[in-house]
Design a protein around this motif. Structure first.
Motif, PDB file in Angstrom:
ATOM      1  N   ILE A 121       0.961  -0.937   0.306  1.00 54.49           N
ATOM      2  CA  ILE A 121       0.235  -0.095  -0.322  1.00 54.49           C
ATOM      3  C   ILE A 121       0.807   1.430  -0.161  1.00 54.49           C
ATOM      4  O   ILE A 121       0.087   2.529  -0.785  1.00 54.49           O
ATOM      5  N   ARG A 125       1.259   3.712  -3.636  1.00 52.94           N
ATOM      6  CA  ARG A 125       0.985   4.883  -3.113  1.00 52.94           C
ATOM      7  C   ARG A 125       0.580   6.101  -4.425  1.00 52.94           C
ATOM      8  O   ARG A 125      -0.249   6.746  -4.465  1.00 52.94           O
ATOM      9  N   PRO A 126       2.225   6.494  -4.423  1.00 53.74           N
ATOM     10  CA  PRO A 126       2.175   7.227  -5.894  1.00 53.74           C
ATOM     11  C   PRO A 126       1.255   7.341  -6.388  1.00 53.74           C
ATOM     12  O   PRO A 126       1.267   7.759  -7.938  1.00 53.74           O
ATOM     13  N   LYS A 129      -4.810   5.288  -7.708  1.00 55.62           N
ATOM     14  CA  LYS A 129      -6.112   6.093  -7.564  1.00 55.62           C
ATOM     15  C   LYS A 129      -6.475   5.595  -5.917  1.00 55.62           C
ATOM     16  O   LYS A 129      -6.930   6.981  -5.763  1.00 55.62           O
ATOM     17  N   HIS A 130      -6.707   4.724  -6.102  1.00 54.32           N
ATOM     18  CA  HIS A 130      -6.666   4.247  -4.044  1.00 54.32           C
ATOM     19  C   HIS A 130      -6.272   3.136  -4.098  1.00 54.32           C
ATOM     20  O   HIS A 130      -6.402   2.277  -4.749  1.00 54.32           O
ATOM     21  N   SER A 131      -6.279   2.955  -2.782  1.00 59.47           N
ATOM     22  CA  SER A 131      -5.991   1.154  -2.357  1.00 59.47           C
ATOM     23  C   SER A 131      -6.965   1.179  -1.131  1.00 59.47           C
ATOM     24  O   SER A 131      -6.870   2.187   0.064  1.00 59.47           O
ATOM     25  N   PHE A 132      -6.621  -0.280  -0.538  1.00 63.09           N
ATOM     26  CA  PHE A 132      -7.716  -0.367   0.406  1.00 63.09           C
ATOM     27  C   PHE A 132      -7.183  -1.700   0.917  1.00 63.09           C
ATOM     28  O   PHE A 132      -6.247  -2.766   0.597  1.00 63.09           O
ATOM     29  N   ILE A 150     -14.246   2.588  -7.817  1.00 58.13           N
ATOM     30  CA  ILE A 150     -13.533   3.804  -8.201  1.00 58.13           C
ATOM     31  C   ILE A 150     -12.183   3.604  -9.329  1.00 58.13           C
ATOM     32  O   ILE A 150     -12.411   4.676  -9.270  1.00 58.13           O
ATOM     33  N   ARG A 155     -12.249   9.899 -13.282  1.00 52.20           N
ATOM     34  CA  ARG A 155     -11.329   9.681 -13.706  1.00 52.20           C
ATOM     35  C   ARG A 155     -10.523   7.523 -13.856  1.00 52.20           C
ATOM     36  O   ARG A 155     -10.063   7.664 -12.631  1.00 52.20           O
ATOM     37  N   ARG A 185     -20.181   8.280   0.420  1.00 49.04           N
ATOM     38  CA  ARG A 185     -19.645  10.098   0.563  1.00 49.04           C
ATOM     39  C   ARG A 185     -18.627  10.753   0.567  1.00 49.04           C
ATOM     40  O   ARG A 185     -18.665  12.065   0.210  1.00 49.04           O
ATOM     41  N   SER A 186     -17.806  10.662   0.221  1.00 50.89           N
ATOM     42  CA  SER A 186     -16.253  10.976  -0.293  1.00 50.89           C
ATOM     43  C   SER A 186     -15.860  11.073  -1.913  1.00 50.89           C
ATOM     44  O   SER A 186     -14.910  11.900  -1.537  1.00 50.89           O
ATOM     45  N   TYR A 187     -16.523  10.779  -2.532  1.00 48.53           N
ATOM     46  CA  TYR A 187     -16.527  10.214  -3.678  1.00 48.53           C
ATOM     47  C   TYR A 187     -16.984   9.988  -4.769  1.00 48.53           C
ATOM     48  O   TYR A 187     -18.417   8.973  -4.735  1.00 48.53           O
ATOM     49  N   ASP A 308     -11.023  15.242 -14.851  1.00 47.28           N
ATOM     50  CA  ASP A 308     -10.227  15.648 -13.634  1.00 47.28           C
ATOM     51  C   ASP A 308     -10.078  16.821 -13.329  1.00 47.28           C
ATOM     52  O   ASP A 308      -9.107  17.463 -14.416  1.00 47.28           O
ATOM     53  N   PRO A 309     -10.571  17.329 -12.853  1.00 43.75           N
ATOM     54  CA  PRO A 309     -10.293  19.651 -12.228  1.00 43.75           C
ATOM     55  C   PRO A 309      -8.694  19.700 -12.554  1.00 43.75           C
ATOM     56  O   PRO A 309      -8.202  20.454 -12.610  1.00 43.75           O
ATOM     57  N   THR A 310      -7.735  17.946 -11.820  1.00 41.54           N
ATOM     58  CA  THR A 310      -6.349  19.106 -11.687  1.00 41.54           C
ATOM     59  C   THR A 310      -5.561  18.962 -12.970  1.00 41.54           C
ATOM     60  O   THR A 310      -4.530  19.132 -13.267  1.00 41.54           O
TER      61      THR A 310
ATOM     62  N   GLU B  10     -12.077  10.960   5.020  1.00 43.33           N
ATOM     63  CA  GLU B  10     -13.126   9.822   6.427  1.00 43.33           C
ATOM     64  C   GLU B  10     -11.234   9.285   7.161  1.00 43.33           C
ATOM     65  O   GLU B  10     -10.275   9.228   6.637  1.00 43.33           O
ATOM     66  N   ARG B  18      -1.920   9.657   2.702  1.00 45.16           N
ATOM     67  CA  ARG B  18      -2.174  10.144   1.037  1.00 45.16           C
ATOM     68  C   ARG B  18      -2.066  11.275   0.575  1.00 45.16           C
ATOM     69  O   ARG B  18      -1.868  12.042   0.094  1.00 45.16           O
ATOM     70  N   GLN B  25       5.156  14.270  -2.876  1.00 51.48           N
ATOM     71  CA  GLN B  25       5.391  13.203  -4.039  1.00 51.48           C
ATOM     72  C   GLN B  25       4.681  15.468  -5.584  1.00 51.48           C
ATOM     73  O   GLN B  25       5.411  15.001  -6.573  1.00 51.48           O
ATOM     74  N   GLN B  59      -3.732  24.044  -7.895  1.00 53.02           N
ATOM     75  CA  GLN B  59      -3.033  22.876  -7.301  1.00 53.02           C
ATOM     76  C   GLN B  59      -3.607  21.698  -6.339  1.00 53.02           C
ATOM     77  O   GLN B  59      -3.540  20.631  -6.414  1.00 53.02           O
ATOM     78  N   LYS B  62      -7.253  21.277  -5.502  1.00 54.48           N
ATOM     79  CA  LYS B  62      -7.690  20.456  -6.447  1.00 54.48           C
ATOM     80  C   LYS B  62      -7.227  18.784  -6.559  1.00 54.48           C
ATOM     81  O   LYS B  62      -7.758  17.573  -6.489  1.00 54.48           O
ATOM     82  N   GLN B  63      -5.741  18.870  -5.914  1.00 55.74           N
ATOM     83  CA  GLN B  63      -5.398  17.555  -5.838  1.00 55.74           C
ATOM     84  C   GLN B  63      -5.729  17.087  -5.278  1.00 55.74           C
ATOM     85  O   GLN B  63      -5.588  15.450  -4.585  1.00 55.74           O
ATOM     86  N   ILE B  68      -9.429  10.121  -2.849  1.00 54.90           N
ATOM     87  CA  ILE B  68     -10.862   9.386  -2.456  1.00 54.90           C
ATOM     88  C   ILE B  68     -11.219  10.009  -1.589  1.00 54.90           C
ATOM     89  O   ILE B  68     -12.290   9.667  -0.861  1.00 54.90           O
ATOM     90  N   VAL B  70     -10.927  12.228   0.533  1.00 56.14           N
ATOM     91  CA  VAL B  70     -11.025  13.426   1.016  1.00 56.14           C
ATOM     92  C   VAL B  70     -12.440  14.119   0.995  1.00 56.14           C
ATOM     93  O   VAL B  70     -12.672  13.372  -0.766  1.00 56.14           O
ATOM     94  N   ILE B  71     -13.231  14.239   1.613  1.00 57.67           N
ATOM     95  CA  ILE B  71     -14.581  15.139   1.267  1.00 57.67           C
ATOM     96  C   ILE B  71     -14.753  16.117   1.516  1.00 57.67           C
ATOM     97  O   ILE B  71     -15.895  16.792  -0.377  1.00 57.67           O
TER      98      ILE B  71
END
Lengths: 574, 165
Positions: A121, A125-126, A129-132, A150, A155, A185-187, A308-310, B10, B18, B25, B59, B62-63, B68, B70-71
């Motif tokens: 994990i 991480r970098p 998109k996500h990890s569990f 996800i 994206r 709720r967060s995505y 993707d806004p970024t 969360e 993260r 990063q 940035q 947005k980043q 995922i 982050v609310i």
């Protein structure tokens, strides 16, 4: 009455089946043996055994790129997981939906530097998109469902799940519940473009005198190529594609002005540089497109559409940003254009197209077949003719990748599969295998070189096991062509470590793996032997084409220059 | 320019890493970072003091938002807000003169002496970063600073505006 109890391993397989996964790609090892045991005892999910975990990720990736579905990888903890890193990064850079299931040592041993323990994990991480992390048995199915959700929405991108061995073993069991409809709720990936921004964009499109549409991989991912084509025709605008966006509109469409960027066509880069409005769709203005950002398209008003806004205003400032799903935003733009009775100004369009024609007439994507040696571009052209432009072309990374992008006009999206963002050598063969598995009746080509192919050559063995009859076309120039090109152009011709001085006999190598090997050494045998290779059914054919090792990829942007400052050929500037 | 970002996310294992990973990063700067669960234990709130021009900040926001877990994220410095930081500082207080002086300075800054040793005082003070800096500087002119620990700032918007789910 008690409900049926399942082990974590059984839950993993049941969850995959519930998500309609047919094939997964992987390699067994200590911590995932329970999953392999569960796989053995069912028939919903087929496991494809690769020869190296990196190849499993690329295979899942190729499968995902060609089908649009999530590619699934299964690897053991430690080295199995770390071997996936390059493939995860490749998928991340190109926004490919992928779920990687990684074993982990039992929870009681985590942190003890146990045998084959790696913090996957943390390592990944970098580049995910996500990890569990899974920490109890009953959460496994919903974590997998979330991971799929996800990975494929918004994206897309890779998601890693870490599964400690004690949760998979028979000693811990639980009830199986899975919610396929995921809500978080967060995505909440945003869907539609903002109405005001759509209006602003259409106003800018109305006023544009020199409009260019610049579309990228987002169009492919969003399955929006029909809408894109409709929009381009309505606007009567020139359209250029990024390397990732090729096939977003047919490569033979009259409005298509070629790929842009470092090895793009002169007309594409010139049009961008001279545009007054750029409509960027699912592209991210990366450095291989823009060249020097300070000199980038000074007169252009930029409309930038991306999920993707970024990606918006990261490198190049957008004047009209629109965040939304491309298929939605394109429809919104089309509706708004209709509502305002848009017709392009004939006079202005004609003069813009006349200007573009002058750049087209330079014929920047061209080469001269002189001398005895086969030019690599000539091989791609032959490949195009023989497959009638209908093959899936999966490329490795290097000169051959650029030649394929330049000389094989793709008719459809998802036909061109390459590692554009990360530039991963060794991607081509396993990716092609994933595509072939999804489309066994189509021609699937791996375009590669003598450097790239050796980075995952072991997968020839997997091809035999699953009868994956990919056609490998290796443009063998006995050197690392792109490295050599840079050394020629920037490093005074000093070919430091860019030779492959002890190449194997690729024909014999292919044969040793149980496949067909063909070598092509002379121009006059190229078409015939290549045709012969494509006519061999149900066998993998490795075509080793000895090409001119001195050939460079042109055109090429001049370093630190503007987008349209290019070498057209050796020593000739645009 | 200094900015204070408040992030609601969360409360999951790894979610802090993260955020921190993202900053390193992408070469974003962290001046201070504080984190704790909120009144709703399923949520964590992070306050990050950072710096950068408008483009960099855009940035960063947005980043972070893209993660995922982050609310919500908000830039507190965009509008009026309150920020506070806590410092615990241990100073030498060996004789009457320095003890009196340390006590006097502490009173002026509305801090409190929370522990006393044979030769040291430990003082607690809250305030914004500027006040804490001034306090430390004033103290250091009077006596020797043995040790100091700062919490990093936390912040909240003034008035009705709130960061909540």
């Amino acid at each position: 009455m008690t409900t049926q109890q399942f082990t974590g391993a059984e839950m993993v397989v049941k969850a995959l089946a519930a998500l309609k996964v047919k094939q997964i790609f992987g390699y067994p090892g200590g911590t995932v043996l329970d999953i392999y045991d569960a796989l053995f005892q069912q028939s919903d999910v087929e496991h494809i055994l690769v020869r190296h975990e990196q190849a499993a990720t690329h295979m899942a990736d190729g499968f995902a790129r060609a089908t649009g579905e999530v590619g699934v990888v299964l690897a053991t903890s430690g080295p199995g997981a770390t071997n996936c890193i390059t493939g995860i990064a490749t998928a991340y850079m190109d926004s490919i939906p992928m779920v990687v299931l990684s074993g982990q040592v039992p929870t009681t041993l985590i942190g003890d530097d146990a045998f084959q323990e790696t913090d996957i994990i943390g390592c990944s991480r970098p580049i995910v998109k996500h990890s569990f992390n899974c920490r109890n048995v009953e959460e496994i199915p919903n974590i997998i469902a979330k991971a799929f959700y996800i990975a494929r929405t918004g994206r897309p991108g890779p998601v890693v799940i870490e599964l400690p061995k004690d949760l998979l073993m028979p000693m811990s069991k639980g009830e199986f519940h899975i919610e396929i409809d995921v809500k978080m709720r967060s995505y909440n990936p945003s869907i539609k473009g903002h109405h005001k921004q759509i209006k602003k964009a259409v106003k800018a499109l109305f006023e544009a005198k020199r409009l260019v549409v610049y579309s990228g991989g987002g169009i492919i991912i969003a399955n929006a190529s029909e809408l894109l084509t409709e929009l381009v025709e309505k606007l009567d605008a020139p359209i250029t594609n990024t390397l990732m966006g090729l096939g977003g509109i047919s490569g033979t469409h009259k409005n298509f002005i070629g790929m842009l960027g470092m090895h793009g066509s002169l007309e594409a880069n010139k049009s961008m540089a001279n545009a007054d409005v750029i409509l960027a769709l699912g592209a991210r203005f990366d450095d291989r497109v823009t060249n020097n950002v300070k000199k980038f398209c000074p007169d252009a008003k930029i409309i930038h559409v991306d999920i993707d806004p970024t990606s918006i205003s990261k490198t190049i400032n957008a004047n009209i940003p629109i965040v939304g799903l491309l298929e939605e935003v394109l429809q919104q733009l089309l509706d708004e254009l209709d509502a305002t009775n848009f017709t392009p100004n004939k006079e202005e369009r004609t003069s813009w197209w006349q200007q573009i024609q002058q750049w087209r007439d330079v014929n920047s994507i061209s080469y001269v077949q002189e001398g005895e040696q086969i030019k690599p571009q000539r091989v791609i052209e032959a490949m195009y003719k023989i497959t009638k432009g209908e093959a899936y072309v999966c490329s490795d990374v290097g000169q051959h990748q650029m030649f394929a992008a330049q000389y094989y006009p793709f008719a459809k999206p998802r036909q061109w599969i390459n590692s554009g963002g990360l530039g991963t050598m060794g991607f081509g063969l396993p990716a092609a295998m994933g595509v072939k598995l999804a489309f066994p009746d189509s021609h699937v080509i791996c375009v590669t070189g003598d450097g790239s192919i050796q980075m995952n050559i072991q997968e020839l063995s997997t091809c035999l096991q699953y009868n994956l009859s990919v056609v490998i076309v290796s443009l063998n120039n006995r050197s690392l062509g792109m490295v050599r090109q840079w050394q020629d152009m920037v490093y005074g011709g000093r070919h430091s470590s860019s030779y492959m001085e002890s190449l194997p006999d690729f024909v014999k190598l292919a044969e040793a793996y149980g496949h067909v090997g063909i070598q092509i050494n002379h121009l006059d045998e190229l078409d015939e032997k290549l045709t012969q290779a494509f006519n061999i059914k149900n066998r993998l054919v490795f075509v080793d084409v000895l090409v001119d090792e001195k050939e460079h990829v042109y055109p090429m942007q001049i370093r630190l220059g503007a987008i349209d400052e290019m070498w057209i050929k050796k020593g000739v500037k645009a | 320019m200094r900015r204070i970002l408040a992030i609601l996310l969360e409360n999951e294992p790894g979610s802090l890493s993260r955020i921190v990973g993202l900053f390193s990063q992408r070469a974003f700067n962290i001046q201070s970072l504080t984190v704790a669960p909120t009144e709703d234990p399923s949520l964590s709130r992070i306050t990050i003091a950072t710096s950068g021009d408008d483009k960099v900040l855009e940035q960063i926001v947005k980043q972070v938002n893209k993660l995922i877990d982050v609310i919500k994220i908000t830039d507190l410095t965009e509008r009026s807000h309150v920020e506070r930081e806590l410092i615990l500082i241990k100073v030498l207080a060996m004789n009457d003169k320095s003890r009196t002086e340390v006590k006097r300075i502490t009173d002026i800054f509305r801090g409190s002496i929370i522990d006393i040793g044979k030769q040291v005082y430990t003082i607690q003070l809250t305030g914004d970063a500027e006040k804490l800096n001034a306090f430390v500087e004033t103290l250091s002119n009077e006596t020797e600073i043995i040790e100091a620990v700062r919490s990093g700032c936390v912040g909240i918007a003034r008035g009705e505006k709130a960061l909540r789910v």
